[in-house]
Enzyme design. Structure first.
Site, PDB file in Angstrom:
ATOM      1  N   HIS A  51       0.801  -1.226   0.000  1.00 12.15           N
ATOM      2  CA  HIS A  51       0.000   0.000   0.000  1.00 12.15           C
ATOM      3  C   HIS A  51       0.830   1.270   0.000  1.00 12.15           C
ATOM      4  CE1 HIS A  51      -3.393  -2.670   0.432  1.00 12.15           C
ATOM      5  NE2 HIS A  51      -4.020  -1.692  -0.201  1.00 12.15           N
ATOM      6  N   GLU A  83     -10.806 -10.434  -6.254  1.00 10.57           N
ATOM      7  CA  GLU A  83      -9.388 -10.334  -5.910  1.00 10.57           C
ATOM      8  C   GLU A  83      -8.877 -11.615  -5.264  1.00 10.57           C
ATOM      9  OE1 GLU A  83      -8.743  -6.916  -3.397  1.00 10.57           O
ATOM     10  OE2 GLU A  83     -10.532  -7.287  -2.218  1.00 10.57           O
ATOM     11  N   CYS A 125      -9.648  -2.228 -11.048  1.00 11.62           N
ATOM     12  CA  CYS A 125      -9.175  -1.133 -10.196  1.00 11.62           C
ATOM     13  C   CYS A 125      -7.829  -1.431  -9.554  1.00 11.62           C
ATOM     14  CB  CYS A 125     -10.212  -0.811  -9.125  1.00 11.62           C
ATOM     15  SG  CYS A 125     -10.459  -2.170  -7.977  1.00 11.62           S
ATOM     16  N   ASP A 145      -4.389  -7.918  -5.208  1.00 11.02           N
ATOM     17  CA  ASP A 145      -4.604  -9.109  -4.387  1.00 11.02           C
ATOM     18  C   ASP A 145      -4.787 -10.348  -5.243  1.00 11.02           C
ATOM     19  OD1 ASP A 145      -4.379  -8.453  -1.632  1.00 11.02           O
ATOM     20  OD2 ASP A 145      -6.151  -7.198  -1.843  1.00 11.02           O
TER      21      ASP A 145
HETATM   22  C1  PEP Z   1      -6.485  -4.798  -5.249  1.00  8.14           C
HETATM   23  O1  PEP Z   1      -6.277  -5.727  -4.451  1.00  8.14           O
HETATM   24  O2  PEP Z   1      -6.149  -4.831  -6.450  1.00  8.14           O
HETATM   25  C2  PEP Z   1      -7.162  -3.575  -4.783  1.00  8.14           C
HETATM   26  C3  PEP Z   1      -7.548  -2.632  -5.604  1.00  8.14           C
HETATM   27  O3  PEP Z   1      -7.329  -3.446  -3.435  1.00  8.14           O
HETATM   28  P1  PEP Z   1      -6.174  -3.009  -2.426  1.00  8.14           P
HETATM   29  O4  PEP Z   1      -4.940  -2.703  -3.228  1.00  8.14           O
HETATM   30  O5  PEP Z   1      -6.663  -1.831  -1.668  1.00  8.14           O
HETATM   31  O6  PEP Z   1      -6.018  -4.224  -1.579  1.00  8.14           O
HETATM   32 MG    MG Z   2      -7.278  -5.680  -2.528  1.00 10.18          MG
END
Ligand code: PEP
Ligand code: MG
Length: 574
Positions: free
Chosen positions: A189, A439, A510, A463
């Site tokens: 993140h 995911e 996304c 994920d």
């Molecule tokens: C993902 O897992 O691609 C996603 C958009 O969620 P995050 O990165 O917040 O886990």
């Molecule tokens: Mg995710």
């Protein structure tokens, strides 16, 4: 002579500047020679004075800062006031230590004990304790100031072992021109936040990068995944040229950022923004996004002792809706993702039980089903905000408000969520479309079954890659195996899109892959209908959409699916 280190590309762009080392793993302490016997009362007074100064400093730093940063400082102030910490320091002083030596010893011990705990939240907080300790030592005259993330000099290339998401939110993109990490991974993140701030980042450079002399000239190339120390004239010229062509490419894309993106054969592809903070929401429409395709709501919940109230959430979502409605042309989608805590996103107010495998544990929708009031309050807040602004459909050109469930693994989970939300659908309350994040491989494999319960799908490749390739996305050694371009992940994307399309349910992508312009045609060819990307990538992705026809994209995707590995897919994309 210039030295080049290779790592992993984590945020695009080229940064040229001077190195600032940031070490969070220990305190810097200069023990002054003690010449006179110590007066314990005087030393304790010195400690209390330093504590007051640090508290004032933190209050000043929090003033006028975005909510997430202000809350971070509030959490630091709470640590500073912690009674157990003060009592231990007082005891050490009574036993003959100077205020500085007592602070150094107690803070180091506490941070070490927290770091060793089998609880990811507390392990992550040991860096905060060290930060407080360092500030105290500075005021006790026993340490040079540690590089402060919120006050870095201009032209900084930040060098660290790793950075937490709360470190990255403090950075000023105008001053921090690049980040080079010894560890870290591209889908952690902190890397996601760096991308949304537009700061080039290369991770996985190894411990060698930490031996650099402060203020050395250096280059971070987030496209080539390199870090150059003491660049020679030719390397510098090349980096400046790459930087310039990127500026031109961005400027060219920005000229058409506010136009809809259609492929050369006329297929319209909505390009939305991922928002990790209120600032991202406000920047999204200006960048040309047609709404928020993924609002990561974790910023509302992190670094606080209690979850946000219903009113606070109504207020936040209302502000965002107002902001989106004010945009010319109406950037009107707002997809609010329900709290996605757990894994590498621990929460202070939620006593997370120690887990051996947090990424396989109580995460995302699993945690929401365990704590249903969090889910219901979030949904209710969105309902009220939407109702107060005229309903879930906002006019002819408008899109809609959506509510998205993270980390869905089974049909059962979505059915339970629907049951939990059912009695919130009174006559005067809008029904918000409910979507499923794909995911986890199981969700991709049963998309067809999920279509009975989901109004839309959003593919989270960050994920999806980690779970498909069995590689913790934050793991320093195996994290890079979680490559979303691996054909196994591409196959799951294609299957999801095919099943959703058959049921006429929209599919957004996304994950961070959506923000990579070299992958745009591939994703469209796999059947993705909408892209939600980091704010700085919106214009570039729209430009990438305009470059191909859907037929070309489909052929490209078919070929990528037959590649043996992610490296071969990359070659194909180039
Ligand atoms: C993902 O897992 O691609 C996603 C958009 O969620 P995050 O990165 O917040 O886990
Ligand atoms: Mg995710």
């Amino acid at each position: 002579m210039s030295i080049t280190l290779s790592g992993h590309a984590a945020a695009p762009g080229v940064g040229i500047g001077t190195a600032v080392l940031y070490r969070t793993d220990r305190l810097t302490f200069e023990q002054a020679a003690v010449t006179a016997p110590l007066d314990a009362a005087l030393e304790w007074e010195r400690y209390c004075a330093a504590q007051r100064l640090v508290d004032d400093e933190l209050a000043r730093l929090a003033h006028g800062k975005p909510a997430l940063v202000a809350e971070l400082y509030a959490a630091h102030r709470a640590i500073l006031q912690d009674q157990t910490l003060a009592t231990s320091i007082h005891s050490a002083i009574d036993e003959g230590s100077s205020a500085a030596a007592a602070t150094f010893q107690v803070v180091s011990d506490v941070a070490h004990a927290m770091g060793a705990l089998d609880d990811s939240y507390f392990a992550g907080r040991s860096a905060d304790v060290l930060d407080i300790g360092q500030r105290l030592l500075v005021h006790l005259g026993a340490a040079p100031g540690r590089a402060r993330l919120d006050m870095l000099p201009a032209d900084t290339i930040l060098i660290a072992d790793d950075l937490s998401p709360s470190d990255v939110v403090q950075l000023e993109p105008g001053k921090v021109l690049g980040i080079a990490l010894a560890g870290g991974t591209p889908t952690a993140h902190s890397a996601i936040l760096a991308r949304s701030l537009g700061i080039p980042l290369v991770c996985g450079l190894g411990a060698r990068v930490l031996t650099i002399a402060p203020r050395s000239p250096c280059i971070v190339d987030g496209d080539r995944a390199t870090f150059v120390l003491e660049p020679d004239a030719i390397t510098l010229r090349r980096a400046r040229a790459a930087q310039q062509s990127l500026v031109e490419e961005r400027a060219q894309a920005a000229r058409h950022a506010h136009l809809r993106a259609t492929t050369r054969d006329g297929v319209y592809v909505p390009v939305l923004a991922n928002a990790n903070s209120p600032e991202d929401v406000f920047a999204a429409a200006a960048a040309g996004a047609e709404g928020i395709g993924l609002l990561r709501t974790e910023f509302l919940f992190q670094e606080r002792a209690l979850p946000p109230s219903l009113d606070e959430q109504v207020d936040t979502y209302s502000r965002f809706i107002r902001q989106l409605r004010e945009q010319e042309g109406g950037a009107m989608q707002l997809t609010v993702r329900a709290l996605d805590a757990g894994g590498d996103k621990p929460l202070r107010f939620f006593p997370h039980p120690p887990e051996d495998n947090p990424f396989l544990g109580l995460r995302g929708v699993r945690l929401l089903l365990d704590e249903p009031e969090i889910l219901r309050t979030q949904y209710r807040a969105l309902q009220i905000a939407v109702r107060d602004h005229g309903g879930a459909q906002w006019g002819a050109a408008a899109l809609e408000a959506r509510f998205l469930l993270p980390m869905v693994t089974t049909v059962e989970e979505v059915r339970f969520v629907r049951l939990l939300l059912a009695n919130l659908h009174e006559a005067d309350m809008p029904r918000i479309k409910l979507g499923v994040m794909v995911e986890v491989p199981s969700a991709a494999l049963i998309t067809q079954q999920l279509t009975s319960y989901a109004d839309f799908f959003s593919i989270g490749t960050n994920d999806l890659a980690q779970y498909t390739l069995a590689s913790d996305r934050t793991h320093r050694q195996v994290g890079v195996l979680a490559d979303p371009l691996h054909p196994a992940v591409l196959r799951l994307i294609e299957m999801t899109c095919r099943a959703a399309r058959a049921a006429r349910k929209p599919v957004t992508l996304c994950g961070e892959l959506a923000g990579d312009p070299s992958a745009t045609r591939l994703l469209l060819g796999l059947g993705v209908q909408e892209l939600s990307v980091p704010v700085p990538a919106v214009a570039l992705i729209k430009a990438a959409v305009r470059r191909g026809t859907l037929e070309e994209c489909t052929l490209l995707a078919a070929e990528a699916l037959t590649c043996p590995d992610a490296a071969a897919v990359r070659v194909l994309l180039q």
